[in-house]
Design an enzyme around this catalytic site. Structure first.
Site, PDB file in Angstrom:
ATOM      1  NE  ARG A   7      -1.955  -1.650   3.617  1.00 40.40           N
ATOM      2  CZ  ARG A   7      -2.369  -1.811   4.871  1.00 40.40           C
ATOM      3  NH1 ARG A   7      -3.578  -1.408   5.222  1.00 40.40           N
ATOM      4  NH2 ARG A   7      -1.589  -2.368   5.774  1.00 40.40           N
ATOM      5  CD  GLU A  59      -3.476   3.189  15.640  1.00 37.36           C
ATOM      6  OE1 GLU A  59      -2.567   3.083  16.471  1.00 37.36           O
ATOM      7  OE2 GLU A  59      -3.303   3.622  14.478  1.00 37.36           O
ATOM      8  CE  LYS A  89       0.993  -2.263   9.408  1.00 39.80           C
ATOM      9  NZ  LYS A  89      -0.204  -2.551  10.237  1.00 39.80           N
ATOM     10  CG  HIS A  91      -1.914  -0.796  15.259  1.00 33.62           C
ATOM     11  ND1 HIS A  91      -3.246  -0.862  15.594  1.00 33.62           N
ATOM     12  CD2 HIS A  91      -1.880  -0.707  13.904  1.00 33.62           C
ATOM     13  CE1 HIS A  91      -3.980  -0.831  14.498  1.00 33.62           C
ATOM     14  NE2 HIS A  91      -3.182  -0.733  13.452  1.00 33.62           N
ATOM     15  CG  ASP A 104      -2.023  -4.454  12.866  1.00 34.16           C
ATOM     16  OD1 ASP A 104      -0.892  -4.921  12.702  1.00 34.16           O
ATOM     17  OD2 ASP A 104      -2.713  -4.020  11.942  1.00 34.16           O
ATOM     18  CE1 TYR A 108      -5.505   2.588  10.323  1.00 35.96           C
ATOM     19  CE2 TYR A 108      -4.349   2.143   8.271  1.00 35.96           C
ATOM     20  CZ  TYR A 108      -5.520   2.395   8.959  1.00 35.96           C
ATOM     21  OH  TYR A 108      -6.715   2.440   8.279  1.00 35.96           O
TER      22      TYR A 108
END
Length: 361
Positions: free
Chosen positions: A15, A118, A75, A96, A270, A94
């Site tokens: 991505r 997120e 990511k 996490h 994740d 993101y």
């Protein structure tokens, strides 16, 4: 503002942080966008597509980070990127955090402005930037689970939809959030028998209203989970604690109660995973077996369908990126409460209690 879109370097992550359409909206507002060469190729977008909408192509990831006031990614940064992140640089991706102490400590040390996709939360309590990837992951969980139920991959040898004269496979979905509902919808579409469990009766009523009759709802507790895992072929873990670690709903000893060849797919990987035996895997080597149970725990499932995922992600992140670019992060977060909830680590200070609790900070 100078905005950088680096190439993702996590294993098999294809991505990219923004589509050419998204870049066009930024350059139209006189922002400068730097895109690392070939960053979009995995998603089907080429350098010339970005150049045609006004982006500047840079050859290396180092150039992108050093030239940009805001980094837009997909990511979380990995160890190679930690030293590239500058003080006061906005990193929008993101993260996490609760599942990675090294990442958390590195971002504290960087003194950057870390805004996590997120945890951006709207007025209704939903997570608009997590939703499209949860939709992709929920649907993919069934696609992958169906594949790994095949005998050559040590699954039970079950066809999820069955055939005339043969009962369909049974799917157990833990969590009736976005992931769970999408997984149940896909499994039901294949003709499987589906049980979806949650502790929120409001969600179970919703599922009961919108999904077909062969999707059965059940209230989630340890006793019910232990009973259901004995008879289901594919188990999907889709529970989420916003910003925190996922609860362990299936413990190691429960694996012995499952039939050999049962497949478990942990979409919560994740956030640390909701199975005790979960360890993150990659698209390159997606599964492992413990006690004859096949585990699929890929930490970036939507990365396998990057064209769909990148477009879905840019659709929801772009309005927030524009606010950050037009106003700067402080003003943007002041104007938009949803965005302010994404602020996770700012100039070395952790703003999320769940992150502090995860690592005793």
């Amino acid at each position: 503002m100078k905005i950088g879109i680096p190439k993702e370097i996590k294993n098999n992550e294809s991505r990219v942080g923004m589509t050419p359409a998204g870049v066009f909206e930024l350059t139209k507002k006189n922002h400068t966008v730097f895109v690392q060469s070939t960053a979009g190729e995995g998603s089907g977008f080429h350098d010339k597509d970005y150049v045609s909408v006004g982006a500047t192509i840079l050859q290396t990831i180092e150039e992108v980070y050093s030239s940009s006031e805001m980094i837009v990614k997909v990511k979380e940064p990995i160890a190679l990127e930690y030293p590239l992140i500058k003080e006061n640089q906005i990193v929008f991706t993101y993260f996490h955090f609760a599942s990675s102490e090294p990442l958390t400590l590195a971002m504290i040390k960087s003194k950057a402005i870390c805004i996590a996709y997120e945890t951006v939360e709207d007025d209704e309590g939903t997570l608009p930037l997590l939703t499209p990837m949860s939709e992709v992951a929920g649907r993919m969980a069934i696609q992958q689970g169906a594949k790994y139920l095949e005998k050559p991959i040590k699954g039970r040898g079950i066809l999820l939809g069955g055939v005339p004269g043969v009962a369909p496979g049974k799917v157990l979905v833990l969590g009736a959030g976005v992931v769970g509902v999408q997984a149940a919808k896909m499994a039901a579409g294949l003709g499987a028998h589906v049980t979806i469990m949650d502790i929120n009766m409001k969600r179970l009523r919703y599922v009961n209203d919108v999904l077909p009759n062969h999707v059965v709802t059940a209230f989630s507790n340890e006793y019910s989970i232990r009973q259901n895992i004995k008879t289901h072929d594919l188990i999907i873990g889709g529970v989420l604690v916003k910003g925190g670690k996922a609860p362990k709903l299936i413990t190691r000893d429960m694996l012995k109660e499952m039939r050999p060849g049962t497949v478990v797919v942990d979409v919560a990987v994740d956030q640390g995973g909701c199975f005790e035996t979960t360890k993150a895997t990659t698209h390159e080597d997606p599964t492992y077996i413990i006690d004859d149970v096949v585990h699929y725990c890929v930490a970036n499932m939507p990365g396998a369908v990057p064209h769909t995922s990148t477009i879905a992600l840019t659709n929801v992140t772009l309005p927030f990126i524009l606010k950050l670019a037009n106003n700067g992060w402080e003003k943007a977060c002041e104007l938009d409460e949803s965005l302010s909830k994404g602020l996770s680590i700012v100039k070395g200070e952790v703003l999320y209690e769940e992150i502090n609790e995860a690592f005793n900070l």
